[in-house]
Design a protein around this motif. Sequence first.
Motif, PDB file in Angstrom:
ATOM      1  N   ASP A 128       0.775  -1.256   0.000  1.00  6.79           N
ATOM      2  CA  ASP A 128       0.000   0.000   0.000  1.00  6.79           C
ATOM      3  C   ASP A 128       0.807   1.308   0.000  1.00  6.79           C
ATOM      4  N   ASP A 136      -3.509  -2.645  -0.770  1.00  6.73           N
ATOM      5  CA  ASP A 136      -2.395  -3.537  -0.410  1.00  6.73           C
ATOM      6  C   ASP A 136      -2.168  -4.626  -1.460  1.00  6.73           C
ATOM      7  N   SER A 172       1.492  -7.456   6.301  1.00  5.18           N
ATOM      8  CA  SER A 172       0.361  -6.755   6.913  1.00  5.18           C
ATOM      9  C   SER A 172      -0.793  -6.576   5.936  1.00  5.18           C
ATOM     10  N   LYS A 202      -6.161  -8.772  11.286  1.00  6.98           N
ATOM     11  CA  LYS A 202      -6.138  -7.336  11.005  1.00  6.98           C
ATOM     12  C   LYS A 202      -7.507  -6.896  10.517  1.00  6.98           C
ATOM     13  N   TYR A 208      -6.817   3.360  11.427  1.00  2.00           N
ATOM     14  CA  TYR A 208      -5.571   3.490  10.662  1.00  2.00           C
ATOM     15  C   TYR A 208      -5.449   4.857   9.973  1.00  2.00           C
ATOM     16  N   PHE A 211      -2.217   6.907  10.167  1.00  4.09           N
ATOM     17  CA  PHE A 211      -1.110   6.195   9.504  1.00  4.09           C
ATOM     18  C   PHE A 211      -1.138   6.460   8.009  1.00  4.09           C
ATOM     19  N   ARG A 212      -2.334   6.406   7.439  1.00  2.76           N
ATOM     20  CA  ARG A 212      -2.432   6.609   5.986  1.00  2.76           C
ATOM     21  C   ARG A 212      -2.048   8.037   5.619  1.00  2.76           C
ATOM     22  N   LYS A 226     -10.738  -1.076   2.612  1.00  5.86           N
ATOM     23  CA  LYS A 226     -10.002  -2.330   2.420  1.00  5.86           C
ATOM     24  C   LYS A 226     -10.841  -3.525   2.862  1.00  5.86           C
ATOM     25  N   GLN A 230      -9.300  -6.947   4.611  1.00  9.48           N
ATOM     26  CA  GLN A 230      -9.184  -6.837   6.063  1.00  9.48           C
ATOM     27  C   GLN A 230     -10.496  -7.316   6.707  1.00  9.48           C
ATOM     28  N   LYS A 257      -4.682  -6.549  15.512  1.00  2.61           N
ATOM     29  CA  LYS A 257      -4.549  -5.131  15.168  1.00  2.61           C
ATOM     30  C   LYS A 257      -5.873  -4.582  14.657  1.00  2.61           C
ATOM     31  N   VAL A 282      -2.555   1.132  17.248  1.00  2.00           N
ATOM     32  CA  VAL A 282      -2.363   1.797  15.959  1.00  2.00           C
ATOM     33  C   VAL A 282      -2.438   3.321  16.063  1.00  2.00           C
ATOM     34  N   SER A 283      -2.197   3.947  14.912  1.00  2.00           N
ATOM     35  CA  SER A 283      -2.079   5.401  14.845  1.00  2.00           C
ATOM     36  C   SER A 283      -3.285   6.142  15.426  1.00  2.00           C
ATOM     37  N   TYR A 321       3.368   3.704  19.178  1.00  2.00           N
ATOM     38  CA  TYR A 321       4.032   4.983  18.944  1.00  2.00           C
ATOM     39  C   TYR A 321       4.422   5.643  20.271  1.00  2.00           C
TER      40      TYR A 321
HETATM   41  C1  PBG Z   1      -0.393  -1.273   5.692  1.00  2.00           C
HETATM   42  C2  PBG Z   1      -0.422  -0.974   7.133  1.00  2.00           C
HETATM   43  C3  PBG Z   1      -1.353  -0.175   7.798  1.00  2.00           C
HETATM   44  C4  PBG Z   1      -0.933  -0.081   9.111  1.00  2.00           C
HETATM   45  C5  PBG Z   1       0.231  -0.855   9.240  1.00  2.00           C
HETATM   46  N1  PBG Z   1       0.528  -1.415   7.999  1.00  2.00           N
HETATM   47  C6  PBG Z   1      -2.515   0.593   7.276  1.00  2.00           C
HETATM   48  C7  PBG Z   1      -3.572  -0.048   6.528  1.00  2.00           C
HETATM   49  O1  PBG Z   1      -3.734  -1.277   6.526  1.00  2.00           O
HETATM   50  O2  PBG Z   1      -4.280   0.701   5.879  1.00  2.00           O
HETATM   51  C8  PBG Z   1      -1.613   0.733  10.153  1.00  2.00           C
HETATM   52  C9  PBG Z   1      -0.809   1.117  11.329  1.00  2.00           C
HETATM   53  C10 PBG Z   1      -1.355   2.249  12.104  1.00  2.00           C
HETATM   54  O3  PBG Z   1      -2.489   2.725  11.903  1.00  2.00           O
HETATM   55  O4  PBG Z   1      -0.628   2.717  12.985  1.00  2.00           O
HETATM   56  N2  PBG Z   1      -0.568  -2.523   5.243  1.00  2.00           N
END
Ligand code: PBG
Length: 332
Positions: A128, A136, A172, A202, A208, A211-212, A226, A230, A257, A282-283, A321
């Motif tokens: 991704d 992904d 992931s 996941k 997320y 993160f994106r 996704k 996912q 996750k 996660v983020s 984090y």
């Molecule tokens: C990508 C990936 C993601 C995260 C880790 N690897 C985002 C997603 O699947 O869209 C998220 C981590 C986070 O939010 O801290 N494959």
Amino acid sequence: MTELNSFPIRRLRRFREKEFIRKILQENTLNVNDLIYPIFVSEDISEKQVIQSMPGIYRHSLKSILYEIEKCYKLKIPAVAIFPVINQSKKDNEGSEAFNEKGLVPKVIEKIKNSFPEIGVISDVALDPYTSHGQDGFVNMRGKIDNDKTIQLLCRQALVHAHAGADILAPSDMMDGRIIEIRKHLDANNFYELPIMSYSSKFSSAFYGPFRDAVKSTNNLSGKNKDTYQINIANCKEAFLESYIDIQEGADFLMVKPGMPYLDVLFNLTQKVFLPVFTYQVSGEYAMIKNAVNNGILTESAILESLISFKRAGARGILSYFAIEIAEKISS
Ligand code: PBG
């Protein structure tokens, strides 16, 4: 249970009256050894760059990342997880920059291993950050994600990371069958000692979001989700199926996750399996807590509380984090 005789004989507050007793009776602790620090890195910047949605977290340059790793090293944080920010001009439908041997991630892995060989480097195996559509996987002519073609690309990416010196590979992406195929590909190339940490459960989560933004894939995704790979956020049994299948396919470590919204999944899984289970705070979880603390809505102790919840639920390790910030606290 005879120990449960009641008031006034039984008074559990005797457990809590004095600090030393509270300390002795504490069932779970957070140790620096539990922590893995996720780090963003970009080759397009010369100084570290603020990520608006994640106060205190930065996109690092190839230089500033080493200072950040040095902090981890000094704090004895055992490992970091690397996430690349790829220049838009290098993104395409199959994410081909992901298997460029001279690309950003192999470069960073080599740099870190040269300067801090003791720190574990976990590399994310997913397309991704590299795809023009932010998914992904490889998108076929009908606009669908081609599972098996994606696996082939992931295998190539995994091997590039292995050659660069990654210590753990972490797929992931949630394609079916990627763990066994990556395992076979690694073994065929003599990397049979390299462990795989599968993002096995996941969920298709809104957490997320930041993160994106951090890896700049939000615009590429342009409002799409996704959901076809996912896991549905409402499903627990399906998360166990995914985990069991990944065990069978040869995953060395599992992961749940996000973390806090899925503590039920984490707890149930750690009760059932013997393989180590990790979790990823996660983020979005980070952003919520961090913003609340920064704005005086929560006290700082909410951070430790959030991390201890994973230990109660049986996590063997936590990607967070908060790793540096909390390590500074618990090791002082
Ligand atoms: C990508 C990936 C993601 C995260 C880790 N690897 C985002 C997603 O699947 O869209 C998220 C981590 C986070 O939010 O801290 N494959």
